[in-house]
Scaffold this motif. Structure first.
Motif, mmCIF file in Angstrom:
data_model
loop_
_atom_site.group_PDB
_atom_site.id
_atom_site.type_symbol
_atom_site.label_atom_id
_atom_site.label_comp_id
_atom_site.label_asym_id
_atom_site.label_seq_id
_atom_site.Cartn_x
_atom_site.Cartn_y
_atom_site.Cartn_z
ATOM 1 N N ASN A 60 2.989 -2.817 6.180
ATOM 2 C CA ASN A 60 3.269 -2.542 4.765
ATOM 3 C C ASN A 60 4.079 -1.273 4.525
ATOM 4 O O ASN A 60 4.732 -1.153 3.488
ATOM 5 C CB ASN A 60 1.958 -2.432 3.985
ATOM 6 N N SER A 76 5.414 -4.483 -3.916
ATOM 7 C CA SER A 76 4.250 -3.615 -3.954
ATOM 8 C C SER A 76 3.063 -4.385 -4.532
ATOM 9 O O SER A 76 2.922 -5.592 -4.308
ATOM 10 C CB SER A 76 4.577 -2.358 -4.771
ATOM 11 N N GLY A 90 -1.291 -0.446 -5.983
ATOM 12 C CA GLY A 90 -0.565 0.766 -5.628
ATOM 13 C C GLY A 90 -0.449 1.754 -6.768
ATOM 14 O O GLY A 90 0.049 2.862 -6.581
ATOM 15 N N LYS A 95 0.279 0.507 -0.398
ATOM 16 C CA LYS A 95 1.183 0.180 -1.490
ATOM 17 C C LYS A 95 1.542 1.418 -2.317
ATOM 18 O O LYS A 95 2.668 1.520 -2.835
ATOM 19 C CB LYS A 95 0.575 -0.904 -2.376
#
Length: 235
Positions: free
Chosen positions: A109, A136, A140, A164
């Motif tokens: 990620n 995302s 996040g 994220k």
């Protein structure tokens, strides 16, 4: 029309994004780690396949060389993502998180996105209207994650939201460093995909909409933003 590369695109949001962009007339490469699953997806879509594991330097570099040799790239969609959960226990809570489990999530990620950016920036800089879309999550958003009246407040995991949030910071910094590009983070919403064990509350068609929209913006579009289908998302 533009040439687009989507990582992790043999299923889920990546697959639906590829379908919609192909329908709009763009040339689309789907990146997939698994050759057979990637071939089946590419054949179903009428897309181009590039074998691509975002956690592996040599794989990313080979993909960049392949796409460069075939004419270049206008849009990079960093869609490949990982979340850990088990059928028995769901998402591990903070007390169960380890450095090793966080590293697995960050490898895809976060580090995978940086690996892709480093390899593909030279290609994108040759485009007249280069665009980067980082997929995302609402998890996040530190603002939403910390407020009890937000659904994301109750998510128990550590690694995925941390990854994220880091991706969002990466988006801001790259947008500032490359002002001639349009570089944004998007929140597709809680989408029903394999990533979350098919627990999402909306379809891939709904989730892909913001990705598709931001992939097609021009040089007058936003950059350094965090956006969902409903508008700006709080950092």
């Amino acid at each position: 029309m533009k040439t687009v590369l989507i990582t992790g695109a043999n299923k889920g949001l990546g697959f639906e994004t590829a379908r919609r962009l192909l329908e709009a007339g763009h040339t689309v490469y789907i990146g997939a780690r698994h050759a057979e699953r990637g071939r089946i997806a590419a054949d179903a879509l009428g897309a181009r396949l590039v074998l691509l594991d975002v956690t592996d330097d040599s794989s990313v570099d080979a993909a960049a060389a392949t796409i460069a040799a075939k004419g270049g790239l206008d849009v990079l969609i960093n869609n490949a993502g990982l979340e850990e959960r088990t059928a028995e226990n769901g998402v591990p809570g903070a007390g169960d998180e380890t450095a090793a489990s966080m590293e697995r999530i960050f490898e895809t990620n976060v580090f995978g996105v940086v690996r892709m950016l480093h390899a593909f920036l030279p290609l994108l800089q040759r485009s007249r209207e280069p665009v980067i879309v980082n997929v995302s999550s609402g998890l996040g958003s530190l603002s939403d994650l910390s407020e009890p009246d937000q659904p994301t407040y109750f998510y128990p995991g550590v690694a995925y939201p941390a990854s994220k949030t880091t991706l969002n910071a990466i988006t801001i910094q790259y947008a500032k460093a490359f002002p001639d590009m349009r570089i944004n983070a998007v929140d597709p919403g809680y989408t029903n995909t394999d990533l979350n064990g098919r627990t999402g509350t909306q379809s891939v068609e709904e989730g892909a909409s913001i990705i598709v929209r931001m992939a097609q913006i021009g040089s007058d579009g936003p950059t350094g933003a965090f956006l969902s289908a409903q508008g700006a998302v709080r950092w």
